[in-house]
Design an enzyme around this catalytic site. Sequence first.
Site, PDB file in Angstrom:
ATOM      1  CE  LYS A  17       0.780   1.841   4.201  1.00 47.97           C
ATOM      2  NZ  LYS A  17       1.332   3.199   4.380  1.00 47.97           N
ATOM      3  CG  ASP A  23      -0.979   0.532   7.820  1.00 45.83           C
ATOM      4  OD1 ASP A  23      -1.755   1.497   7.984  1.00 45.83           O
ATOM      5  OD2 ASP A  23       0.262   0.659   7.744  1.00 45.83           O
TER       6      ASP A  23
END
Length: 305
Positions: free
Chosen positions: A11, A141
């Site tokens: 990401k 996350d």
Amino acid sequence: MSAVRARAAAKINLHLGVGAVRDDGYHELCTIYHAISIYDEVAAEESRSWRLDTHTQPYVDKYAVPTTGDNIVTRAAFLLAGLHDVAPHAEVVVDKAIPVAGGLAGGSADAAATLVVLDRLWDLNTPDAQLHELAAQLGSDVPFALLGGTAHGTGRGEAVEPVADTGEWWWVVVPQREGLSTPEVYRHFDDMVPDAGSPASPRRVIDALVSGDPRELAHALHNDLQRPVFDLRPDLRALISLGESEGALRGMISGSGPTCVFLCESESHADTVADGLRYTGHVTALTATGPAPGPAPVPAVDPTD
């Protein structure tokens, strides 16, 4: 099922607004997560005990990946097993292409993929909401890594909602040999911005995603951690300038760094920028596109078949 695997996407943060420290010690965040096509792969098969092994690409520091003790993959497996009161027995292999301690959430991605593959391997059929709760316990996350695509993250980053993103965005990703400690970067942010209030709004990035225009997105990219990262690692400021001089629309630090990412107009443009960076000595310049999907379990393929 005797074996199953899933890909775990890296990401980046298209927007990372950092606010004040909360009572629980975390910073209030407002971020736009974006999964890109640099993948780890997590494969699991039946076993009489728990076993974890890791393979890495040459640019990934294998010795920085813990395979015993407080490893996030092991914690994900034992958390899922504990929820269902089953034995955490599996042989898991993680093939890593996402750099370690690079601001790309590789460990979080591996944890999310582990939840997915073991849920399938152990035939648990855990509801999505419960998987999300487990993911949030593992790290800020991990819920996004479970979701994939592009999403708006709030709280400490664990509360995620999908964001409309029909564009095709091309990136050049330049990892570093030496990682950065996320807690150290946040501590330095606190020193540099002692009066941080509410995190900045991601509206410009959301509008740019709707437009599908990479130049508009380039102008909207924002990372509050870039300033403290540059202060800790001045060489990265020079790398960002170099990538932009090679033609990138915009360069920025990924998350808490030190990986640098460069937005490009197209696949061919990304190839050109990556070639330019390699020519100047940055041998590992990877091209990637986004948004990439979250992990989806598929039967593992026996290479001898």
